[in-house]
Design a protein around this motif. Structure first.
Motif, mmCIF file in Angstrom:
data_model
loop_
_atom_site.group_PDB
_atom_site.id
_atom_site.type_symbol
_atom_site.label_atom_id
_atom_site.label_comp_id
_atom_site.label_asym_id
_atom_site.label_seq_id
_atom_site.Cartn_x
_atom_site.Cartn_y
_atom_site.Cartn_z
ATOM 1 N N GLU A 45 0.858 -1.180 0.000
ATOM 2 C CA GLU A 45 0.000 0.000 0.000
ATOM 3 C C GLU A 45 0.899 1.237 0.000
ATOM 4 O O GLU A 45 1.735 1.392 0.885
ATOM 5 C CB GLU A 45 -0.868 -0.017 1.249
ATOM 6 N N VAL A 46 0.731 2.057 -1.013
ATOM 7 C CA VAL A 46 1.596 3.230 -1.156
ATOM 8 C C VAL A 46 0.796 4.496 -0.877
ATOM 9 O O VAL A 46 -0.222 4.743 -1.520
ATOM 10 C CB VAL A 46 2.213 3.280 -2.573
ATOM 11 N N PHE A 47 1.249 5.251 0.084
ATOM 12 C CA PHE A 47 0.581 6.507 0.446
ATOM 13 C C PHE A 47 1.513 7.662 0.119
ATOM 14 O O PHE A 47 2.605 7.775 0.679
ATOM 15 C CB PHE A 47 0.243 6.497 1.941
ATOM 16 N N HIS A 48 1.078 8.496 -0.831
ATOM 17 C CA HIS A 48 1.846 9.711 -1.119
ATOM 18 C C HIS A 48 1.241 10.852 -0.323
ATOM 19 O O HIS A 48 0.019 10.958 -0.215
ATOM 20 C CB HIS A 48 1.757 10.068 -2.604
ATOM 21 N N ALA A 49 2.078 11.705 0.207
ATOM 22 C CA ALA A 49 1.565 12.867 0.936
ATOM 23 C C ALA A 49 0.569 13.598 0.035
ATOM 24 O O ALA A 49 0.891 13.928 -1.106
ATOM 25 C CB ALA A 49 2.713 13.792 1.313
ATOM 26 N N PRO A 50 -0.668 13.801 0.539
ATOM 27 C CA PRO A 50 -1.693 14.415 -0.302
ATOM 28 C C PRO A 50 -1.517 15.929 -0.374
ATOM 29 O O PRO A 50 -2.327 16.679 0.150
ATOM 30 C CB PRO A 50 -2.985 14.031 0.423
ATOM 31 N N VAL A 51 -0.444 16.346 -0.995
ATOM 32 C CA VAL A 51 -0.137 17.776 -1.071
ATOM 33 C C VAL A 51 0.278 18.104 -2.496
ATOM 34 O O VAL A 51 0.665 17.205 -3.250
ATOM 35 C CB VAL A 51 1.016 18.141 -0.100
ATOM 36 N N PRO A 52 0.192 19.389 -2.869
ATOM 37 C CA PRO A 52 0.568 19.749 -4.241
ATOM 38 C C PRO A 52 2.052 19.491 -4.510
ATOM 39 O O PRO A 52 2.898 19.791 -3.662
ATOM 40 C CB PRO A 52 0.281 21.255 -4.303
ATOM 41 N N VAL A 53 2.321 18.905 -5.661
ATOM 42 C CA VAL A 53 3.704 18.665 -6.076
ATOM 43 C C VAL A 53 3.981 19.591 -7.257
ATOM 44 O O VAL A 53 3.223 19.586 -8.222
ATOM 45 C CB VAL A 53 3.889 17.190 -6.497
#
Lengths: 831, 318
Positions: free
Chosen positions: A375-383
């Motif tokens: 399970e991959v969680f990317h920080a839910p922030v603008p890149v």
């Protein structure tokens, strides 16, 4: 009304922001950094001998800002001629620099520290621009640490005559450093090198050359004599040329494990010193009694600091099962507050990664984990859309078999695994090829301390992560390398014993594959190769054959028949066969190493007092056999009886010497900037393979095993190939001195044959070899495979009876490895 | 929304420990990780103004300084500055005026005169600052202050009970106070963090205060040796977050004492944004207890508008 600058264009803006309370841009100006580059026409050469050197017809490399892709300057791709030029300048400068009084060198280092502070902002901006890391980090971490390192080492320079008595500078140091902390890591090499009287040729990483070049100019302005510190730029092959230059006496490297291994192989057998600070997969261990919110911040420091491009990054989060879900939820929420952006924005957490290649590697690792079902969680922030950005990432539902759990990703990617008990945390934490760092999160002192001790790593942080200071050495266990950067322990990488000259071995070519591989290669383990010694005794006037004495190999506290059941003849000085001894093979090595590992934990936990008692007891038992042993030495070596007596007596003295050190070298408190306690513990290296020389077959044997075992190592020792009997007789001393089985294991046989299997054994942590130049080369070359520590003599004999050569700090250095444990303290915040 | 409180959950209160050095490390980087510049800084400062509980709590308080304070509460920033920023119609006024209960009637009177009746008057009560009076008189203070028109009550907890580990006692007393406040008056509970000895106690006191129904938790009276520091604030807002996750109730936060610079106020706002989210950046969930802070904010805004630093005498005294 005083002034009247109205700002109509901002009117609607203020209102909008007042409503949404967003963050805005907070740019750091880059004009001074760019002006400095323009001063050099945006085209930089090498800095050699106190001057800019721009040789003609060189290829160039354009260095870019990873945040935008903007080209900052062109830099030079050096060639061999440039290495030669720089090394000869450094060699010339060494003549006077090494002879300066310590106080003078201290003044130079102090001046550099001062000048770094004067140009703090410029250096910080340059570093952020060129690397992509945030200005906050370069300003608040990298550059202050650079200055601190110079101040601290100005002190070591000042004190070198007293604190480093018995040691001298090495010569020219070739330093090769990576791109993740370009200036800070070069400082870690340059400071101790210069403080100890060496000169330096530095090759910065390709991606990040600017701060090194700027720094060279700053050092020059600070008055550092020309040639003492030189910077040359070039590609990887160019770095190898620097390392291989015959006048480079030491190679200091920080970087990846594969490159470190290459350097080890390249420099094998050359007599150059080498220190390697390599990769890691450092665990962050969270116990149920940790302060979870603070732990989350610690995790941010551990893995998202510098985009995770930190060799000591805490990239493997292991969490006690009963708080796992809670912690992961808190971490995910925290990750939703990250800000990514341009390195010169003062309000960002995470900058750009250094290069396209790096970005591709990170992406590949994470994609592979996805395919595995993680399970991959990317920080839910603008890149940011332009520039080389990768969002902070957390991977769960992975296990120890996954590549993302085992390998260094070198990016902002964390894997998380649960565990049940502290013991299991320790097993999972140590289930890695690396051993650079770890952090332990627990508010329970006994838990935290036991974990800190049991994790095999050079730095362990308790309730914090990624703290650095000049006073505490940084460096690894296992495949994270050897040698330390910082602290007194780090100075030893830049000195050699005062009596020793730089070895320049005349080494024949060796075939690494076949070296030492033939069993019985030196002497055939068979009868019929000489006249046996007269072999009888008189009893009441009757001649009887002596009761046969069989020398076996010795491991696990017992005499064992050698696995191959072959015996080799040993000759006395009169050319007659004195005895047959067991001829060890690969399987004996396997068994002995296993026995040594079995003994190691218990031996390590013994009180130092107890280890001392055992070694003193050996001395007592050896003295009881004083004349018997001396007689045998004379019979074997042909030395006078007087000389053999002296060897026995010196051996007894040496046992006393090392017995004394059993409880006097455990470590020290490091005076770092931490409020709390930073403790350097000199831990055992582990299981050490030792190949003894032929001269002084008793004294050399004692001089080598004793320092190892008093510092809680276990050894597998190959006695002198020619005269193994004094060492084999010694196992009766061991057996009567309460030495636990497996602490010292003796394998007689062909030195190079047994050495081969010891050095190729992945579970042997270090190899000390006192044999031929070729054997030394083989040991160093072969050690690269699992980055073993080695100590070899390049075929050069030392005088074991001389206390300077046969005992002392050099032995302690090789018998220990430093672990720094950082323990912040404090509960008082108010009344 | 008011906090209905919950049963005292001692298991939860007792299980957490707070690690001071780790908290301090986070607090130290909060200042350096976030910064706002130019229009952002101006907007954030204006928001900070609206969150100020403009306070005077002195033995020598009289109608003169209370009235000056009330007028300043209604006009915290010079009109020309607001106009230049396009904020003249945004209703910029402070969050509340905070006084001793004896000064409540005149505070209400002067606010009305200044056209600021919308600004609530907060009264400290319950034996402020030490809380060392009998519970009955403490509760009576609350009732009287409300009767005189206070719309917010700042109570203090018994540090005696907290230091003795009598969390049940702390809970019971706060609950009684909450009942005295009733459904319409916001209750802010001052933990007196400077007296609590450990950050673990600060966390426990925060939880207990929220469980007992506090609408806000507040750091300090301004009279302890150490007042609103970032480490303390961090622990308290984390407790607020934990309480919110468990109950769904949003409790407000009020640092008080020692916040004097404009930059500090932005840091505290950033703390709220980072640890709790944007909702906690408005004055229904965030207040700053301060007196001299406003002057520094006004100075910064002057600089934003005019590009010059103001002299103190150019800004109306509070």
């Amino acid at each position: 009304m005083a002034a009247s600058v109205s700002v109509p264009e901002r009117k609607s803006e203020v209102k909008r922001i007042f409503e949404n309370m967003e963050y805005g841009p907070a740019p750091e100006a880059s004009n001074v950094a760019k002006a400095w580059l323009q001063q050099h026409d945006n085209a930089l050469g090498h800095f050699i001998g106190g001057k800019w050197v721009k040789p003609e017809n060189r290829k160039t490399y354009d260095t870019c800002s990873p945040a935008t892709g903007e080209v900052l300057a062109s830099t030079t791709q050096g060639e061999e001629e440039d290495v030669n030029n720089a090394v000869s300048c450094a060699k010339e400068a060494f003549k006077s620099w090494s002879q300066l009084p310590p106080h003078s060198r201290a003044r130079y280092l102090y001046a550099i520290a001062r000048n770094v502070q004067k140009h703090h902002r410029l250096i910080a901006v340059m570093e952020a621009l060129d690397n992509g890391k945030s200005i906050r980090e370069t300003r608040d971490c990298d550059i202050p640490l650079v200055a601190r390192h110079f101040y601290h080492h100005a002190g070591w320079a000042q004190l070198s005559d007293t604190e480093m008595r018995g040691w001298k500078p090495i010569g020219v140091v070739g330093a090769i450093v990576p791109w993740n902390f370009p200036l800070m890591l070069l400082t870690w090499k340059v400071c101790p090198a210069l403080a100890m009287g060496n000169t330096v040729v530095l090759k910065p990483a390709t991606f990040t050359r600017l701060s090194a070049l700027l720094f060279a100019e700053i050092c020059h302005e600070a008055g550092l004599p020309p040639g003492v510190f030189n910077v040359v730029t070039g590609n990887g092959a160019f770095g190898s040329k620097l390392a291989m230059h015959p006048d480079v006496d030491k190679v200091a490297f920080t970087g990846s494990t594969p490159v470190g291994q290459t350097l080890r192989r390249l420099t094998a057998g050359t007599g150059k010193k080498l220190s390697l600070e390599l990769g890691g997969k450092s665990p962050v261990i969270v116990m149920e009694n940790a302060d979870l919110d603070s732990t989350v911040e610690g995790i941010v420091d551990a893995i998202y600091f510098n985009q995770g491009q930190v060799c000591s990054a805490g990239s493997k989060l292991i969490v006690q099962e009963n708080i796992y879900d809670d912690l992961i939820a808190r971490l995910k929420e925290r990750m939703s507050h990250f800000r990514l952006g341009h390195s010169l924005d003062k309000g960002i957490d995470v900058g750009a990664v250094v290069s396209k290649q790096q970005l591709a590697t990170i992406t590949e690792f994470v994609e592979e984990a996805k395919v595995e079902g993680a399970e991959v969680f990317h920080a839910p922030v603008p890149v940011p859309q332009t520039g080389l950005f990768y969002p902070p990432t957390l991977i769960t539902k992975v296990q120890t078999v996954s590549r993302v759990v085992r390998e260094e990703i070198f990016g902002p990617v964390l894997v998380a695994l649960p565990f049940r008990t502290a013991k299991e945390a320790q097993s999972i934490g140590n289930n890695t090829n690396y051993g650079l760092a770890a952090s332990v999160w627990s508010d329970h002192l006994p838990t935290a301390l036991e974990l800190a001790i049991s994790i095999k790593a050079g730095s362990v942080w308790v309730n914090c992560h990624n703290l650095f200071d000049a006073a505490a050495g940084f460096g690894g266990y296992r495949e994270s390398g050897f040698g330390r950067d910082g602290g007194k322990e780090g100075l030893f990488e830049y000195v050699r014993p005062a009596w020793e000259e730089r070895p320049r071995p005349e080494c024949k070519e060796i075939d690494v594959k076949s070296f030492g591989s033939t069993f019985g290669g030196s002497i055939m383990p068979a009868p019929g190769q000489g006249q046996p010694t007269a072999n009888d005794v008189q009893q009441n006037g009757i001649r009887l054959p002596k009761v046969d004495h069989t020398y076996k190999v010795y491991y696990g506290g017992a005499q064992k028949r050698p696995d191959g059941c072959y015996s080799r003849p040993i000759y006395a000085i009169n050319k007659q066969i004195a005895a047959y001894v067991g001829d060890s093979n690969r399987k004996d090595v396997r068994n002995a190493v296993e026995a040594a590992h079995k003994a190691a934990p218990g031996w390590g936990k013994r009180a130092a007092h107890n280890r001392a008692q055992i070694v003193y007891y050996m001395a007592e038992n050896l003295e009881m056999r004083r004349s018997e042993v001396a007689n045998r030495l004379t019979q074997l070596t042909g030395e006078s009886l007087e000389s053999s007596m002296r060897e026995v007596d010196l051996s007894i003295q040496r046992l006393f010497y090392w017995g004394a050190y059993a409880d006097k070298f455990g470590g020290s408190v490091q005076e770092t900037q931490l409020y709390g306690c930073t403790v350097c513990i000199r831990e055992p290296v582990g299981v050490i393979g030792i190949a003894c020389p032929d001269q002084n077959p008793l004294l050399a044997f004692v001089s080598l095993f004793a320092p190892a075992v008093i510092r809680a190592n276990c050894v597998v020792i190959i006695p002198s190939e020619r005269h193994p009997i004094p060492a084999l007789d010694f196992y009766q001393v061991f057996d009567t001195s309460d030495l636990p089985g497996g602490v010292v294991n003796i394998l007689s046989g062909g030195r190079d044959h047994v050495t081969k299997y010891l050095v190729e054994h992945q579970n042997v942590e270090a190899m000390w070899y006192f044999g031929s130049a070729e054997g030394s080369k083989f040991v160093e070359h072969s050690s690269a495979e699992n980055v073993k520590r080695t100590w070899v003599n390049y075929g050069i004999q030392r005088d074991w009876s001389d206390p300077d050569q046969g005992q002392g700090e050099e032995f302690l250095y090789h018998a220990t490895q430093c672990k720094n444990i950082w323990m912040p303290m404090g509960v008082t915040y108010a009344n | 929304m008011m906090n209905p409180g919950m049963e005292l959950d001692l298991g939860w209160v007792q299980k957490t420990t707070i690690n001071l050095p780790a908290v301090e490390r986070r607090a130290a980087t909060l200042r350096t990780r976030r910064t706002v510049k130019k229009s952002w800084q101006a907007a954030w400062l204006l928001r900070a103004v609206t969150c100020i509980d403009l306070t005077t709590l002195s033995g020598d308080d009289t109608s003169s300084n209370v009235s000056r304070l009330c007028y300043k509460a209604k006009h915290p920033i010079r009109d020309d500055l607001l106009k230049a920023m396009g904020m003249e119609d945004a209703g910029i006024e402070v969050g509340a005026v905070c006084v001793y209960s004896s000064r409540v009637p005149e505070a209400i009177k002067y606010l009305k005169q200044a056209g600021g009746s919308s600004i609530p008057v907060a009264s400290v009560a319950t034996g402020f600052p030490a809380g060392q009076t009998p519970l009955e008189t403490r509760v009576e203070e609350i009732r009287r202050a409300i009767k005189m028109g206070a719309r917010e009550i700042d109570i203090v907890i018994s540090r005696t009970k907290a230091l003795q580990g009598d969390w049940q006692g702390v809970y019971d007393e706060i609950k009684v106070c909450k009942e005295a406040c009733g459904a319409d008056v916001h209750m802010k509970t001052i933990l007196g963090t400077g007296d609590l000895g450990t950050l673990t106690n600060v966390y426990k006191a925060s939880l207990v205060a929220m469980m007992a129904g506090s609408d806000f938790i507040k750091t300090s009276t301004g009279k302890e040796g150490v007042n609103a520091t970032l480490p303390v604030g961090l622990v308290m807002v984390r407790a607020i977050r934990d309480y919110y996750h468990k109950t769904g109730v949003k409790v407000g936060f009020k640092p008080a004492g020692g916040i004097r610079s404009a930059k500090d106020s932005c840091t505290w706002l950033a703390l709220m944004k980072e640890e709790l989210g944007d909702e906690w950046m408005k004055n229904d969930l965030f207040r700053i207890g301060a007196s001299s802070l406003l002057t520094d904010i006004e100075r910064q805004l002057y600089h934003f508008v005019y590009g010059r630093y103001a002299a103190a005498h150019q800004l109306p005294l509070a």
